[in-house]
Scaffold this motif. Structure first.
Motif, mmCIF file in Angstrom:
data_model
loop_
_atom_site.group_PDB
_atom_site.id
_atom_site.type_symbol
_atom_site.label_atom_id
_atom_site.label_comp_id
_atom_site.label_asym_id
_atom_site.label_seq_id
_atom_site.Cartn_x
_atom_site.Cartn_y
_atom_site.Cartn_z
ATOM 1 N N THR A 1 0.810 -1.263 0.029
ATOM 2 C CA THR A 1 -0.063 -0.057 0.015
ATOM 3 C C THR A 1 0.659 1.242 0.017
ATOM 4 O O THR A 1 0.569 2.074 -0.823
ATOM 5 C CB THR A 1 -0.949 -0.077 1.464
ATOM 6 N N GLY A 2 1.921 1.407 0.660
ATOM 7 C CA GLY A 2 2.752 2.428 1.016
ATOM 8 C C GLY A 2 3.483 2.895 -0.371
ATOM 9 O O GLY A 2 3.500 4.165 -0.707
ATOM 10 N N SER A 3 3.832 1.890 -1.200
ATOM 11 C CA SER A 3 4.505 2.138 -2.453
ATOM 12 C C SER A 3 3.472 3.022 -3.417
ATOM 13 O O SER A 3 3.872 3.757 -4.390
ATOM 14 C CB SER A 3 4.969 1.119 -2.942
ATOM 15 N N LYS B 1 9.329 9.271 24.059
ATOM 16 C CA LYS B 1 10.863 9.533 24.365
ATOM 17 C C LYS B 1 11.710 9.486 23.289
ATOM 18 O O LYS B 1 12.932 9.907 23.189
ATOM 19 C CB LYS B 1 11.473 8.451 25.440
ATOM 20 N N SER B 2 11.460 8.568 22.107
ATOM 21 C CA SER B 2 12.407 8.320 21.058
ATOM 22 C C SER B 2 12.092 9.214 19.891
ATOM 23 O O SER B 2 12.850 9.501 19.084
ATOM 24 C CB SER B 2 12.016 6.977 20.352
ATOM 25 N N LEU B 3 10.823 10.041 20.037
ATOM 26 C CA LEU B 3 10.482 11.134 18.963
ATOM 27 C C LEU B 3 11.302 12.217 19.198
ATOM 28 O O LEU B 3 11.321 13.034 20.314
ATOM 29 C CB LEU B 3 8.891 11.344 19.259
ATOM 30 N N LYS B 4 11.783 12.750 17.972
ATOM 31 C CA LYS B 4 12.480 14.136 17.934
ATOM 32 C C LYS B 4 11.233 15.136 17.421
ATOM 33 O O LYS B 4 10.687 14.669 16.557
ATOM 34 C CB LYS B 4 13.737 14.202 17.158
ATOM 35 N N GLN B 5 11.577 16.565 17.661
ATOM 36 C CA GLN B 5 10.655 17.336 16.975
ATOM 37 C C GLN B 5 10.633 17.408 15.557
ATOM 38 O O GLN B 5 9.374 17.485 14.892
ATOM 39 C CB GLN B 5 11.046 18.869 17.366
ATOM 40 N N TYR B 6 11.604 17.160 14.779
ATOM 41 C CA TYR B 6 11.720 16.872 13.296
ATOM 42 C C TYR B 6 10.991 15.524 12.656
ATOM 43 O O TYR B 6 10.870 15.255 11.613
ATOM 44 C CB TYR B 6 13.122 17.037 12.731
ATOM 45 N N ASP B 7 10.634 14.704 13.709
ATOM 46 C CA ASP B 7 10.020 13.557 13.319
ATOM 47 C C ASP B 7 8.565 13.571 13.132
ATOM 48 O O ASP B 7 7.788 13.018 12.547
ATOM 49 C CB ASP B 7 10.211 12.550 14.345
ATOM 50 N N MET B 8 8.023 14.933 13.746
ATOM 51 C CA MET B 8 6.423 15.183 13.710
ATOM 52 C C MET B 8 6.328 15.475 12.382
ATOM 53 O O MET B 8 6.920 16.225 11.552
ATOM 54 C CB MET B 8 6.150 16.183 14.655
ATOM 55 N N ALA B 9 5.119 15.630 11.922
ATOM 56 C CA ALA B 9 4.321 16.178 10.391
ATOM 57 C C ALA B 9 2.997 16.468 10.859
ATOM 58 O O ALA B 9 2.343 16.109 11.616
ATOM 59 C CB ALA B 9 4.436 14.853 9.365
ATOM 60 N N ASN B 10 2.434 17.210 9.648
ATOM 61 C CA ASN B 10 1.169 17.600 9.740
ATOM 62 C C ASN B 10 0.029 16.464 9.543
ATOM 63 O O ASN B 10 -0.656 16.533 10.165
ATOM 64 C CB ASN B 10 0.972 18.664 8.838
ATOM 65 N N ILE B 11 0.490 15.451 8.815
ATOM 66 C CA ILE B 11 0.000 14.449 8.473
ATOM 67 C C ILE B 11 0.479 13.431 8.479
ATOM 68 O O ILE B 11 1.952 13.166 8.097
ATOM 69 C CB ILE B 11 -0.766 14.560 6.903
ATOM 70 N N THR B 12 -0.049 12.548 9.224
ATOM 71 C CA THR B 12 0.843 10.775 9.386
ATOM 72 C C THR B 12 0.033 9.998 8.674
ATOM 73 O O THR B 12 -1.229 9.871 8.621
ATOM 74 C CB THR B 12 0.932 10.549 10.809
ATOM 75 N N ILE B 13 0.534 9.129 7.888
ATOM 76 C CA ILE B 13 -0.193 8.027 7.086
ATOM 77 C C ILE B 13 0.456 6.728 7.294
ATOM 78 O O ILE B 13 1.854 6.520 7.013
ATOM 79 C CB ILE B 13 -0.067 8.213 5.707
ATOM 80 N N THR B 14 -0.276 5.795 7.967
ATOM 81 C CA THR B 14 0.387 4.414 8.407
ATOM 82 C C THR B 14 -0.188 3.413 7.228
ATOM 83 O O THR B 14 -1.208 3.265 7.078
ATOM 84 C CB THR B 14 0.100 3.994 9.764
ATOM 85 N N CYS B 15 0.807 2.660 6.707
ATOM 86 C CA CYS B 15 0.435 1.250 5.808
ATOM 87 C C CYS B 15 1.243 0.418 6.340
ATOM 88 O O CYS B 15 2.130 -0.204 5.480
ATOM 89 C CB CYS B 15 0.889 1.932 4.492
ATOM 90 N N THR B 16 1.161 -0.098 7.626
ATOM 91 C CA THR B 16 1.940 -1.204 8.220
ATOM 92 C C THR B 16 0.938 -2.205 8.226
ATOM 93 O O THR B 16 -0.220 -2.385 7.901
ATOM 94 C CB THR B 16 2.033 -0.620 9.496
#
Length: 262
Positions: free
Chosen positions: A28-30, A108-123
């Motif tokens: 799905t992600g591709s 704890k593992s999340l850094k500020q630049y890891d965040m995004a306006n929209i997160t899409i999961t295809c796991t």
């Protein structure tokens, strides 16, 4: 009165490209990444800054991926995220990012630049969805919108010939304008609020050894059809500034699509 959700104003008039985290670059992600590229080109053609997408996936391309996922023989042995993003960047002239690793699963593992306006999961597993929502819902709500402000989470999930896509709001409420025409809905349920995953038994979702084995688990066009349905919702969010459906349930065997009203 018709129920609608007005999209957060930041997405419609940002000062820089809207950030998107795409977690999972498989079947799905591709397909979703290709759709996001088309949305980006279209938005920029309309005068919008477009999108900046970062793809996370630790897996490498195997022979079983060729055909059902968007990989070819020349991609064997490469990391999926890096392979796809390099191709998209070369084709569209973008500078999108790729992370050949698992997306952080706690604050704890999340850094500020890891965040995004929209997160899409295809796991392809339940645990990753639960971890994602536990992390997103606990992020501190910002007073001002920026590139690292989490606003929406879209999740794709499927079995062999059926599946669903749902987008929900991360803040408790998205401010809605006054309207005499519509009943405005400030909060959209995410997938983990619609499905009680704690009661669902995790099925085997490990890698397949061949394309034939992979097709026994997921039919050839289930991923691409879901990707089109989900990304059409994202396109409507940007194009119209509102949506009246925030997801869909798909069954390819019966050829039915049931929309999920806001």
């Amino acid at each position: 009165m018709k129920r609608v959700h007005y999209v957060d104003g930041y997405l419609l008039n940002p000062q820089h490209p809207v950030t998107v985290n795409l977690v999972g670059a498989g079947g799905t992600g591709s397909q979703v990444l290709t759709c996001l590229s088309r949305i980006d080109v279209s938005l920029r053609g309309l005068g919008h800054p477009g999108l900046f997408v970062t793809v996370n996936d630790p897996d490498i391309v195997t022979e079983a991926n060729i055909g059902r996922q968007l990989f070819g023989p020349m991609d064997l042995g490469q990391n999926k995220a890096q392979c796809l993003v390099t191709r998209i960047n070369n084709f569209f002239g973008n500078d999108w990012g790729a992370e050949p690793s698992v997306f952080p699963n706690d604050l704890k593992s999340l850094k500020q630049y890891d965040m995004a306006n929209i997160t899409i999961t295809c796991t392809d597993n339940i645990r990753s969805r639960l971890d994602m929502w536990n992390m997103l819902k606990d992020t501190e709500e910002a007073r001002y919108r920026s590139y690292d402000t989490p606003l929406y989470w879209m999740d794709f999930g499927n079995t062999q010939a059926s599946g669903q896509v749902v987008i929900g709001t991360i803040p408790k409420e998205i401010r809605q304008p006054a309207s005499k025409l519509y009943h405005t809905v400030p909060s959209l349920k995410v997938i983990t609020r619609l499905v009680k995953y704690a009661r669902v038994k995790e099925t085997d979702s490990g890698p397949s050894c061949s394309l034939a084995e992979a097709l026994e688990k997921q039919d050839l066009f289930i991923n691409s059809t879901l990707a089109q349905l989900g990304c059409d919702i994202i396109w409507k969010m940007f194009r119209h500034g509102m949506i009246d459906h925030h997801g869909a349930f798909l069954n390819l065997e019966s050829m039915k699509v049931n929309p999920l009203p806001v």
